[in-house]
Design a protein around this motif. Structure first.
Motif, PDB file in Angstrom:
ATOM      1  N   ASP A   1     -15.367  98.737   2.155  1.00 19.90           N
ATOM      2  CA  ASP A   1     -15.427  99.661   1.015  1.00 19.90           C
ATOM      3  C   ASP A   1     -16.861 100.109   0.755  1.00 19.90           C
ATOM      4  OD1 ASP A   1     -12.698  99.440   0.667  1.00 19.90           O
ATOM      5  OD2 ASP A   1     -12.836  97.908  -0.909  1.00 19.90           O
TER       6      ASP A   1
ATOM      7  N   TYR B   1     -18.045 102.553   3.461  1.00 20.42           N
ATOM      8  CA  TYR B   1     -17.423 103.863   3.280  1.00 20.42           C
ATOM      9  C   TYR B   1     -18.010 104.594   2.078  1.00 20.42           C
ATOM     10  CZ  TYR B   1     -13.828 107.456   3.078  1.00 20.42           C
ATOM     11  OH  TYR B   1     -13.175 108.663   3.084  1.00 20.42           O
ATOM     12  N   THR B   2     -18.404 103.850   1.051  1.00 20.11           N
ATOM     13  CA  THR B   2     -18.934 104.469  -0.170  1.00 20.11           C
ATOM     14  C   THR B   2     -20.406 104.846  -0.032  1.00 20.11           C
ATOM     15  OG1 THR B   2     -17.382 103.185  -1.513  1.00 20.11           O
ATOM     16  CG2 THR B   2     -19.276 104.140  -2.649  1.00 20.11           C
TER      17      THR B   2
ATOM     18  N   PRO C   1     -10.510 106.216   2.889  1.00 22.47           N
ATOM     19  CA  PRO C   1     -10.873 105.132   1.963  1.00 22.47           C
ATOM     20  C   PRO C   1      -9.963 103.914   2.073  1.00 22.47           C
ATOM     21  CG  PRO C   1      -9.790 106.933   0.797  1.00 22.47           C
ATOM     22  CD  PRO C   1     -10.061 107.434   2.176  1.00 22.47           C
ATOM     23  N   GLU C   2      -8.762 104.079   2.635  1.00 23.78           N
ATOM     24  CA  GLU C   2      -7.854 102.944   2.820  1.00 23.78           C
ATOM     25  C   GLU C   2      -8.095 102.235   4.150  1.00 23.78           C
ATOM     26  OE1 GLU C   2      -5.800 101.891   0.451  1.00 23.78           O
ATOM     27  OE2 GLU C   2      -6.678 103.477  -0.779  1.00 23.78           O
ATOM     28  N   HIS C   3      -9.040 102.769   4.948  1.00 22.31           N
ATOM     29  CA  HIS C   3      -9.408 102.168   6.238  1.00 22.31           C
ATOM     30  C   HIS C   3      -8.189 102.047   7.158  1.00 22.31           C
ATOM     31  CE1 HIS C   3     -12.942 101.359   3.910  1.00 22.31           C
ATOM     32  NE2 HIS C   3     -12.349 100.418   3.188  1.00 22.31           N
TER      33      HIS C   3
ATOM     34  N   TYR D   1     -12.778  93.273   3.346  1.00 25.50           N
ATOM     35  CA  TYR D   1     -12.325  94.520   2.706  1.00 25.50           C
ATOM     36  C   TYR D   1     -13.464  95.131   1.900  1.00 25.50           C
ATOM     37  CZ  TYR D   1      -7.558  92.617   3.478  1.00 25.50           C
ATOM     38  OH  TYR D   1      -6.405  92.098   4.003  1.00 25.50           O
ATOM     39  N   GLU D   2     -14.144  94.261   1.134  1.00 25.66           N
ATOM     40  CA  GLU D   2     -15.208  94.742   0.255  1.00 25.66           C
ATOM     41  C   GLU D   2     -16.389  95.299   1.057  1.00 25.66           C
ATOM     42  OE1 GLU D   2     -12.518  92.020  -1.736  1.00 25.66           O
ATOM     43  OE2 GLU D   2     -13.669  91.826   0.129  1.00 25.66           O
TER      44      GLU D   2
END
Length: 485
Positions: free
Chosen positions: A227, A230-231, A185-187, A223-224
């Motif tokens: 996220d 990934y989600t 999740p932190e990439h 970044y978003e």
């Protein structure tokens, strides 16, 4: 009773060591001391390949295993590794041939970055020696032999798989498009190919979360987007998307344009484990398109200006012409002067011309000994180049018909200077050795054209002076029309 992990580590029956991310020793246990024949106090802070150097295949394989753990955050094993170790002087010195099985386990911090590597080794040297001793009964070594052969087979298979994997990795590493693998999740970067590293200015991003590795893209939405991929698992991307990146250390961020996509990476159970980044740097193509649009707009503007200039030349020439033949001759000469100015600008891609080039073009058919030009370097804007070329053409034409260039002994001197600061360009034209200059009863087309061009196009003034020694004039050109240098 509280468990003493340090004593537990020291009591483990097989050799263990702990390295930091730079492959320096942190600690070793007692069994590691025994099999390596060196006291624990020699290890802390020492580089592993300084303690146990090996420039051959075995050293390369061990180093590659460590680097895989650091890059991927996953454990790695070597089933069978011949690796010589130095014998201490009290045991005769030199190198001793040993055989090992190694397992390397990463220890991660809260951000998923590898901070330590724990190595557990098994010394299989005795098994190898028993297997190689032909006098030992088979029954005594059968189990050990099968175990060793199986270890060798596993290692050979693993080496073949690694070779295939390394080939794919090499292809990705050298691909013209950029690729990166982000985990968790932190990439966290676990892989970035050469093109990606070039894109981000040579920064070492492997093992670092993207927000730490690339802080300069904060606030730009990337970044978003990661996220969300990934989600949700939904792919996303963009074409010719603008990004502001720090491309070079100690320099301001610069604008780049990228085609890219973000795609979810899933494990066998379908759970998302990371994001695959791929794309192409389109900066040069986008800038070329932008330049083409600007050039097209500029071309349209210049065509309109040129047509307006031709229309003005035609109007003034015909209005004051004595007859059709002279009108045609004067018009053709002025259009030729305009054409010469265009040629000069075309040679410089319509960016600028030198004042000396404009003068040389108009004086080219006359004896150089009769022409004198002197002044500092001055670069003219495209608009000023055309306008001043027409002004000089009128002055040269007048000198050839009625002034200094109409007689054998005449000469023309041109001097110019740049006023202090951001002052204008001042050009002085002087004719000597020709007929006396007398003020005309009425302004001719040439004088009217020069005055109109200087005032309207060059933002300056035209001041002629008629003297028995010859014509002279002072032309002032606005500072906006020139580029000094």
């Amino acid at each position: 009773m509280q468990l003493d992990f340090e004593r537990l580590f020291d009591a483990l029956p097989s050799p263990y060591m702990v390295l930091d991310a730079k492959l320096n020793y942190i600690t070793v246990n007692a069994e590691y001391e025994r099999v390596t024949m060196r006291p624990a106090g020699e290890y802390p802070g020492r580089f592993v390949f300084e303690m146990f150097p090996n420039e051959g295949e075995s050293g390369r394989r061990l180093r590659d295993s460590f680097e895989r753990v650091l890059a991927t955050g996953q454990s790695d094993s070597i089933a069978y590794l011949p690796y010589d170790i130095p014998r201490p002087p009290e045991l005769g010195g030199g190198m001793e041939r040993r055989f090992w099985t190694c397992h390397h386990t990463p220890i991660l911090d809260d951000d998923g970055v590898v901070r330590f590597i724990v190595q557990n080794t098994v010394d299989v040297t005795e098994v190898v020696r028993l297997t190689e001793a032909a006098t030992i009964p088979f029954s005594a070594t059968a189990g050990a032999t099968r175990l060793l052969e199986r270890a060798r087979e596993v290692e050979e298979q693993r080496k073949a798989l690694l070779a295939e994997s390394d080939e794919f990795r090499r292809l990705f590493q050298q691909a013209p498009g950029f690729f990166a693998v982000l985990s968790g999740p932190e990439h966290v970067f676990t892989f970035a190919n050469d093109a990606y590293v070039r894109l981000v200015g040579g920064r070492n991003v492997t093992g670092r979360p993207i927000r730490e590795a690339l802080p300069d893209i904060a606030g730009q939405g990337f970044y978003e987007m990661l996220d969300e991929v990934y989600t949700t698992g939904r792919s996303t991307g963009g074409e010719a998307m603008r990004v502001v990146l720090q491309r070079h250390p100690n320099e301001a961020p610069e604008e780049v344009f990228l085609d890219f996509s973000y795609d979810a990476i899933c494990d066998r159970d379908g759970d998302i484990t990371g994001v695959f980044v791929q794309g192409m740097d389109r900066t040069e193509a986008v800038r070329t398109q932008q330049r083409q649009r600007l050039l097209l707009d500029e071309l349209n503007h210049r065509v309109k200006n040129t047509l307006a200039t031709v229309q003005s030349i035609a109007s003034q020439t015909l209005r004051s012409a004595r007859d059709l033949a002279s009108a045609r001759s004067d018009f053709e000469a002025r259009i030729l002067a305009l054409s010469k100015a265009h040629n000069l600008l075309s040679a410089q891609e319509w960016e600028s011309t030198r004042l000396t080039e404009v003068l040389a073009s108009e004086f080219s058919v006359y004896d150089a000994a009769r022409i004198s030009v002197e002044g500092p370097p001055v670069t003219l804007t495209p608009k000023a180049s055309i306008s001043l070329a027409l002004v000089v053409h009128e002055l040269v034409t007048n000198a050839a018909k009625y002034g200094a260039l109409s007689e054998a002994g005449g000469a023309v001197r041109v001097r110019w200077r740049l006023e202090e600061g951001d002052g204008p360009l001042v050009l002085e034209w002087t004719e000597r050795g020709g007929p006396p200059a007398t003020a005309p009863e009425r302004r001719g087309v040439g004088s009217r054209m020069i005055g109109a061009i200087v005032a309207g196009e060059l933002g300056g003034s035209f001041e002629p002076a008629y003297d028995p020694a010859g014509l002279s004039c002072r032309i002032v050109v606005s500072a906006d029309a020139v580029m000094k240098g």
